[in-house]
Design a protein around this motif. Structure first.
Motif, mmCIF file in Angstrom:
data_model
loop_
_atom_site.group_PDB
_atom_site.id
_atom_site.type_symbol
_atom_site.label_atom_id
_atom_site.label_comp_id
_atom_site.label_asym_id
_atom_site.label_seq_id
_atom_site.Cartn_x
_atom_site.Cartn_y
_atom_site.Cartn_z
ATOM 1 N N CYS A 104 0.812 -1.219 0.000
ATOM 2 C CA CYS A 104 0.000 0.000 0.000
ATOM 3 C C CYS A 104 0.843 1.265 0.000
ATOM 4 C CB CYS A 104 -0.919 0.000 1.219
ATOM 5 S SG CYS A 104 -0.056 -0.289 2.789
ATOM 6 N N CYS A 108 0.928 5.047 -2.892
ATOM 7 C CA CYS A 108 0.335 6.269 -2.359
ATOM 8 C C CYS A 108 1.011 7.494 -2.981
ATOM 9 C CB CYS A 108 0.489 6.310 -0.838
ATOM 10 S SG CYS A 108 -0.191 7.810 -0.080
ATOM 11 N N ALA A 112 0.818 9.678 2.270
ATOM 12 C CA ALA A 112 -0.077 9.636 3.431
ATOM 13 C C ALA A 112 0.028 8.296 4.168
ATOM 14 C CB ALA A 112 -1.517 9.873 2.997
ATOM 15 N N THR A 113 0.237 7.232 3.412
ATOM 16 C CA THR A 113 0.428 5.914 4.023
ATOM 17 C C THR A 113 1.917 5.679 4.216
ATOM 18 O OG1 THR A 113 -1.581 4.897 3.146
ATOM 19 C CG2 THR A 113 0.237 3.435 3.633
ATOM 20 N N VAL A 123 -1.962 5.828 8.401
ATOM 21 C CA VAL A 123 -2.393 6.765 7.365
ATOM 22 C C VAL A 123 -2.511 8.156 7.975
ATOM 23 C CG1 VAL A 123 -4.175 7.360 5.686
ATOM 24 C CG2 VAL A 123 -3.706 4.954 6.194
ATOM 25 N N ASN A 125 -4.312 11.201 7.650
ATOM 26 C CA ASN A 125 -5.499 11.640 6.906
ATOM 27 C C ASN A 125 -5.516 13.133 6.621
ATOM 28 O OD1 ASN A 125 -6.229 12.713 9.380
ATOM 29 N ND2 ASN A 125 -7.858 11.237 9.780
ATOM 30 N N CYS A 128 -3.838 12.451 3.025
ATOM 31 C CA CYS A 128 -4.536 11.534 2.127
ATOM 32 C C CYS A 128 -5.571 12.281 1.291
ATOM 33 C CB CYS A 128 -5.213 10.434 2.938
ATOM 34 S SG CYS A 128 -6.178 9.268 1.956
ATOM 35 N N CYS A 134 -4.341 2.726 -2.495
ATOM 36 C CA CYS A 134 -3.893 1.789 -1.462
ATOM 37 C C CYS A 134 -4.937 0.719 -1.185
ATOM 38 C CB CYS A 134 -3.543 2.532 -0.176
ATOM 39 S SG CYS A 134 -4.930 3.434 0.571
ATOM 40 N N ARG A 143 -8.334 -2.372 3.785
ATOM 41 C CA ARG A 143 -8.479 -0.919 3.744
ATOM 42 C C ARG A 143 -9.823 -0.529 3.147
ATOM 43 N NH1 ARG A 143 -3.955 2.726 3.275
ATOM 44 N NH2 ARG A 143 -2.149 1.820 4.320
ATOM 45 N N THR A 151 -11.093 9.745 3.396
ATOM 46 C CA THR A 151 -9.691 9.355 3.330
ATOM 47 C C THR A 151 -9.566 7.867 3.628
ATOM 48 O OG1 THR A 151 -9.347 9.932 5.673
ATOM 49 C CG2 THR A 151 -8.867 11.645 4.033
ATOM 50 N N ALA A 152 -8.406 7.302 3.325
ATOM 51 C CA ALA A 152 -8.167 5.886 3.562
ATOM 52 C C ALA A 152 -8.182 5.586 5.056
ATOM 53 C CB ALA A 152 -6.837 5.470 2.944
ATOM 54 N N THR A 156 -4.848 0.110 12.811
ATOM 55 C CA THR A 156 -3.532 0.670 13.133
ATOM 56 C C THR A 156 -2.910 -0.028 14.337
ATOM 57 O OG1 THR A 156 -4.436 2.331 14.645
ATOM 58 C CG2 THR A 156 -4.279 2.939 12.301
#
Length: 249
Positions: A104, A108, A112-113, A123, A125, A128, A134, A143, A151-152, A156
């Motif tokens: 992923c 990107c 962001a990731t 991520v 955000n 993103c 991703c 995801r 956003t993704a 986490t």
């Protein structure tokens, strides 16, 4: 989140008792060790034999991370299996695998990731743009695009809790003790011992992503694409990008 769903989640999450902690884990878990490498490499072991499909982990995650309705950072996919004329159910807990080689990240376009030094993939955000590259790149369907933030979104490992020395919400709430979380860099940790001694499996090993979510008791038929449809408890058919709504593990 509507009131009826939140009330259900509150009731189902009542099994959590206190705040379990990670042994000898200080805040700032991403800090490097003396040799310049990460002090920790967080991972999870899932003992499929102990999972009863109660979805307490799913509800705990929703409440802890304020996951929007009909989206899931983790879920237990439940399959009806028929072999030799006998039917039964098979439970497969699923979440982001926090891979050693996460596919992923390179797709990107904004960065962001990214992966922390301790292996947790997160991520940002605020960066993103919701392109969903991703989402498509993840071979584990872990995801989704958060329909509130656009956003993704994903598991986490409850990074905010880990940094405070606490266990992820799903681990703390698992009534069967099927989820074990810890530090692979610590040879004395329960996770390290289980990985060494139990020969756990990973999902889709052919992808070469080196997942850091390991499964004990995983039926080889569920390591890759599953020919079937998850049964019993699953998200709305109209929900896009919900990780458990697809027909493969």
């Amino acid at each position: 989140m509507d009131r009826s769903r939140r009330n259900f989640c509150l009731g189902a999450g009542a099994a959590t008792v206190g705040a379990a902690t990670l042994a000898a884990v200080p805040a700032g878990a991403a800090a490097p060790g003396k040799d310049g490498e990460a002090a920790h490499r967080w991972a999870m072991v899932v003992d499929v034999r102990k999972c009863v499909g109660c979805q307490a982990c799913t509800v705990a995650c929703i409440m802890e991370n304020d996951v929007p309705e009909n989206s899931f950072r983790t879920i237990v996919s439940t399959y009806e299996v028929t072999e030799q004329g006998k039917s039964g159910t098979y439970m497969l807990p699923r979440l982001c695998n926090h891979c050693e080689e996460p596919p992923c990240i390179p797709v990107c376009p904004t960065g962001a990731t990214f992966q922390r030094r301790d292996g947790i993939v997160v991520v940002d955000n605020t960066v993103c743009v919701g392109c969903a590259y991703c989402v498509q790149a993840c071979p584990y369907d872990a995801r989704f695009i958060n329909h509130e933030s656009q956003t993704a979104d994903k598991c986490t490992f409850c990074v905010h809790r880990v940094d405070a020395g606490l266990l992820p919400a799903c681990v703390e709430t698992c009534v069967g003790g099927a989820r074990i979380f810890g530090d692979l860099n610590d040879p004395a940790s329960a996770v390290s011992k289980l990985v060494r001694e139990q020969d756990p499996k990973v999902l889709k090993p052919d992808q070469g992503t080196q997942p850091r979510v390991f499964y004990i008791g995983l039926d080889p038929k569920f390591q890759g694409k599953v020919d079937g449809t998850p049964t019993l408890w699953r998200p709305s058919e109209h929900t896009a990008h919900a990780p458990a709504g697809k027909e493969h593990a």
